[in-house]
Structures are given as structure tokens and as C-alpha cells.
Design an enzyme around this catalytic site. Structure first.
Site, PDB file in Angstrom:
ATOM      1  NE  ARG A  19      21.478 -11.016 -53.815  1.00  0.00           N
ATOM      2  CZ  ARG A  19      21.494 -11.778 -52.724  1.00  0.00           C
ATOM      3  NH1 ARG A  19      22.560 -11.818 -51.940  1.00  0.00           N
ATOM      4  NH2 ARG A  19      20.439 -12.525 -52.419  1.00  0.00           N
ATOM      5  CD  GLN A  78       4.864 -15.024 -55.287  1.00  0.00           C
ATOM      6  OE1 GLN A  78       5.899 -15.508 -55.747  1.00  0.00           O
ATOM      7  NE2 GLN A  78       4.754 -14.681 -54.009  1.00  0.00           N
ATOM      8  N   GLY A  83       6.364 -12.775 -50.773  1.00  0.00           N
ATOM      9  CA  GLY A  83       6.979 -13.654 -49.803  1.00  0.00           C
ATOM     10  C   GLY A  83       6.833 -15.123 -50.146  1.00  0.00           C
ATOM     11  CB  THR A  84       8.839 -18.008 -48.978  1.00  0.00           C
ATOM     12  OG1 THR A  84       8.800 -17.603 -47.591  1.00  0.00           O
ATOM     13  CG2 THR A  84      10.173 -17.578 -49.580  1.00  0.00           C
ATOM     14  CG  ASP A 109      17.929 -20.052 -55.613  1.00  0.00           C
ATOM     15  OD1 ASP A 109      17.480 -20.957 -54.868  1.00  0.00           O
ATOM     16  OD2 ASP A 109      18.223 -18.909 -55.183  1.00  0.00           O
TER      17      ASP A 109
END
Length: 481
Positions: A19, A78, A83-84, A109
Site C-alpha cells: 500500500r 522468513q 503469518g506473524t 512499522d
């Protein structure tokens, strides 16, 4: 390392951030002198953790190189963003598996997150003996956030309900999940092995660890951030600009409370890495960037860009740009001067109006008042450089050095063609082009001898306005002007 210092901090910075619509990875976008992930790492280091690891994925080489540009930061890779929960598992594997002690997980972030708030999270986690402690925040509008549902009697967190799944009663809750957690390291490692991927995204969710540990009888708690804006994550350029504004306000407030006068905070920018002393003054329209330091009683601005520059006690920088320079105590710069890297102004020296300097050392009390370029030069103490002087340092292939001594007086419109040395106490005539060394105490004259050719205008430009003016002047009676 304090009693509440975590065993490890894991920073999640593997996402792409589509984004942002940028070729730059989201976590490398900069505000207030650091990248987004750089701000998070700086906050994490305030906790003095035993281990600090950043999980990278998208553009991993670029992110890793950035993290290692200063103090090296340990990274975990990773390969696929699953996923987290999976990201945290990669981080723990980099640390050798299960970790004894508190593990804090933060997002890369969230540049507004402070070390103070992370410290409060770690302290709450230890004091309440939680298996998991969620950093939460009470927000004015909780639309779209996961709600923190607590046990009314104990205050323990019973569940985190996503907005789309919340009841009307739960949607009225203003306490939301930040995505920042403190875990018992051993329990975290075990629970991550039980996280399933049977969800709409087919990913390992870190939040599933909370329900796994709660169902095993462990306590899940929450620590409410003092300022809900600290947990803001950055997903687009609008949010980036808002975070920059908020962080700039925080940094300026810190400077003013430390004794700096900021005349107009709304038009002043300051980086997180800038330092200052009391009674420094910052005028409107000024940017303080990088490792800039303002000493006591210094004054900068208005409309100045001061980057990686030391401004000495009582020095003045007015309407100018300084890059990687040193402005000595009591020295003055500008208006409209440009100090490039390697410039060092001595005590009470002057780089005046429309003066540009580069890789130049200017002695105590020496003045370059106006309209001059000084590049690759050393000038002694209490020398005056005449207006419109140029240090000719480049021969088209290489740069060369000019040395001018102390107590010199150089004329206006001088050219110093490097390499050349001008001794102490030298005078040079206006309009000179100095190509040879000048001994101490000499007068150097290096210009063509003036020759007046009378009547040239009348002969070569007859009928012109100049010729008519000259003729009229020659006809005026003596003593009349």
C-alpha cells in the site's frame, strides 16, 4: 541489564507494504532521521535486551544492509510470509529455539513506539506474572481494530475479538490490540508449535498463541499505552506523513523542555538524532537534521537547513545551508551561505553572504564576508578574504589545496590557483590571479597594468549614447558637474 530487561526482542519486518506503492520496502521509509524499522530498533535497544533480532523477508538483502549500516543488528530470514506466528518462530530459531525469560514482539512499522512504553510493558508482564501481556491502547474510534475483552473481576484478558466478529457490546469497547506483546519465552516456543493454519489466509497467527496459553490455564494480561498514537502502524503515505508530524511534535517538545527556544514549532523540523544544549534558539523555517548539535546560546535560522553540523556556543547560522560542517564558538554563517562537507569555521570566524565553502578550515577570527568560493583550503587566523574571491581548486582532473596564512588581507576579485601557498601577513591587490607562492609579509600584484586609450569611444562608437555623454562631459566648464 535491569531486572525487567527482556531476554529477547523480536522485530517483525518481513512484509512488503504494497500500500506504500513504492520500490522502497515499507520499513525503510524514513521519518525524523531514521527508517521506520530504525525507530523501532532504537526503542527496543532502550530496554537493553539480551538478544535483539529483526525478522526480514521481502527485500531482505536491502533491509539487512540498512540495519547493518550502523551498529550491526542480528536478522532472521522468513523465506515465505506465512503469518506473524511463523515470523516469530523464525526469530526464535535464529536465537537457538526456546528462550528463557521475557520475549517482546514488536512490529517494524510502528515508529512512534517509545522505549518507555516498551519498558512499561515488560514491567507489567513481570509484575503480573503473565504468560502473555498485550500492549493495548484506548482509542477514540476503535473501528477496524481487535477489541480487548477482559474479565471484570480480575482484569485478565479473556479474548481479542476482531471487529468483524464482535458483538454490538464488544464493538463499544475502546481498548484495542496493538500487535505488540510480551511473552514467557518458554511458553511461547511451545505454543508456536501448536498454532494451526486452518484459517482463511492459511497462515500462522501469533494471536492464536494467546488462546492456546489461556486454555492451558495461563494468565493473559494487558498493559495500556499512555498515548494511543504510539501504536500507530504505517501502511501508506498518508499515515507516514501523520507519523512524521506526531514524531516531530514529540521531538520538539523534548527539546523545548530541555531549554531550547523554538520560535515556531509548526515550521520547524528536527530529527531524532539531533542533540542540543540549553538556550539554543531555533528560528522559523529551519530543519535540524542528522547528527546536528546545537551548543549553548547558539542561534540558527530562519529558513536554514542544518545537517550533520556542530554549531558552537554562541554561533549564528542565518538563512543558510550547512552539511557535515563545524561552526566554531561565536562564528557566523550567512545570510545565504552554503557550507559543504569538511568545512570547519574557527572561533568567531565568518562565512558571509553568498559564500560557499567545501573542505575548508577557517582560522579563528578569519572572515570571508561575501560572494566567494573557498574550496580545499586552509586559512589561518584573523585573515580577511576580499569579496568575489575564488579558490580555484580543480584543474579538470584533480583537486588541489590552497593555504593562506594568518593576518592576511586579500583584495577583492582574487583568484587563488591551487596548489598555492600565501604566507602570513600578506596583502594581495584587487583583481589579482595568484598562481605562485607568496612569501610572508609581501604584497602580491598579479594583474595586467591599466592602459587608458583616450578618444576610443568617439572613434569606435560614434553617435552612441556613450559617445554623446562623453562629448557633453568634455564640454562642461571646469568645476561644474
Amino acid at each position: 541489564m535491569s531486572a525487567t530487561s527482556p531476554a529477547a526482542v523480536v522485530v517483525l519486518a518481513a512484509g512488503e507494504g504494497t500500500r506504500m506503492k513504492s520500490k522502497t520496502p515499507k520499513v525503510l521509509h524514513e521519518i525524523s532521521g531514521r527508517s521506520l524499522v530504525g525507530h523501532v530498533v532504537a526503542a527496543a535497544r532502550e530496554l537493553d535486551p539480551q538478544h535483539l533480532v529483526v525478522v526480514v523477508g521481502h527485500a531482505s538483502e536491502q533491509v539487512t544492509a540498512h540495519l547493518n549500516a550502523g551498529d550491526a543488528v542480528r536478522t532472521a530470514f522468513q523465506a515465505e510470509q506465512n503469518g506473524t506466528g511463523h515470523a516469530v518462530r523464525m526469530g526464535l530459531e535464529e536465537l537457538g529455539g526456546n528462550v528463557d525469560g521475557t520475549v517482546i514482539v514488536v512490529c517494524g512499522d510502528t515508529p512512534l513506539l517509545s522505549g518507555e512504553t516498551l519498558g512499561a510493558l515488560a514491567a507489567t508482564h513481570a509484575a503480573d506474572a503473565n504468560a502473555v501481556t498485550v500492549l493495548s491502547a484506548e482509542v477514540p474510534d476503535s473501528t477496524g481494530y481487535g477489541r480487548i475483552v477482559r474479565d471484570a473481576a480480575t482484569g485478565a484478558v479473556t479474548e481479542i475479538v476482531e471487529h468483524k466478529d464482535a458483538t454490538d457490546e464488544q464493538r463499544a469497547i475502546r481498548e484495542i490490540n496493538s500487535g505488540v506483546f510480551a511473552f514467557d519465552g518458554r511458553l511461547l516456543g511451545d505454543a508456536l508449535g501448536k498454532v494451526r493454519t486452518d484459517n482463511s489466509q492459511g497462515e500462522e497467527y501469533l494471536t492464536d498463541v494467546l488462546s492456546i496459553l489461556r486454555e492451558a490455564g495461563h494468565r493473559v494480561g494487558a498493559c495500556v499505552a499512555g498515548d494511543h498514537r504510539e501504536i500507530l502502524g504505517i501502511n501508506n503515505r498518508l499515515q507516514l506523513a501523520e507519523a512524521r508530524r506526531l514524531l516531530n511534535e514529540r521531538l520538539l517538545e523534548r527539546a523545548m523542555l530541555a531549554g531550547v527556544t523554538v520560535v515556531d514549532p509548526s515550521s520547524t523540523l528536527i530529527d531524532a538524532t539531533v542533540t542540543y544544549e540549553r538556550d539554543a534558539v531555533v528560528h522559523p523555517g529551519t530543519q535540524l537534521l542528522g547528527t546536528t548539535h546545537l551548543a549553548e546560546d547558539s542561534e540558527v535560522g530562519p529558513n536554514s537547513r542544518i545537517e550533520n553540523t556542530v554549531v558552537g556556543a554562541g554561533a549564528r547560522v542565518d538563512n543558510s545551508v550547512t552539511l557535515s560542517a563545524e561552526v566554531g564558538p561565536g562564528a557566523s554563517v550567512g545570510p545565504y551561505a552554503y557550507l559543504r562537507p569538511g568545512t570547519r569555521l574557527g572561533t568567531k570566524a565568518k562565512a558571509g553572504t553568498y559564500v560557499e565553502m567545501k573542505n575548508a578550515t577557517i582560522g579563528e577570527g578569519t572572515k570571508v564576508p561575501h560572494l566567494s568560493y573557498v574550496g580545499d583550503a586552509t586559512i589561518g587566523d584573523h585573515t580577511n578574504i576580499g569579496a568575489a574571491s575564488v579558490f580555484v581548486n580543480y584543474d579538470g582532473v584533480a583537486k588541489h589545496h590552497t593555504t593562506i596564512g594568518s593576518h592576511c588581507r586579500t583584495g577583492s576579485d582574487n583568484m587563488f590557483v591551487a596548489p598555492v601557498t600565501v604566507g602570513d601577513g600578506v596583502y594581495t591587490a584587487a583583481g589579482s590571479v595568484i598562481t605562485k607562492d607568496v612569501p610572508a609579509g609581501s604584497l602580491a600584484v598579479a594583474r595586467g597594468q591599466q592602459r587608458n586609450i583616450e578618444g576610443w569611444v568617439a572613434r569606435k562608437r560614434p553617435g552612441s549614447a556613450a559617445a554623446q555623454a562623453a562629448q557633453a562631459s568634455s564640454q562642461e566648464p571646469d568645476g561644474q558637474s
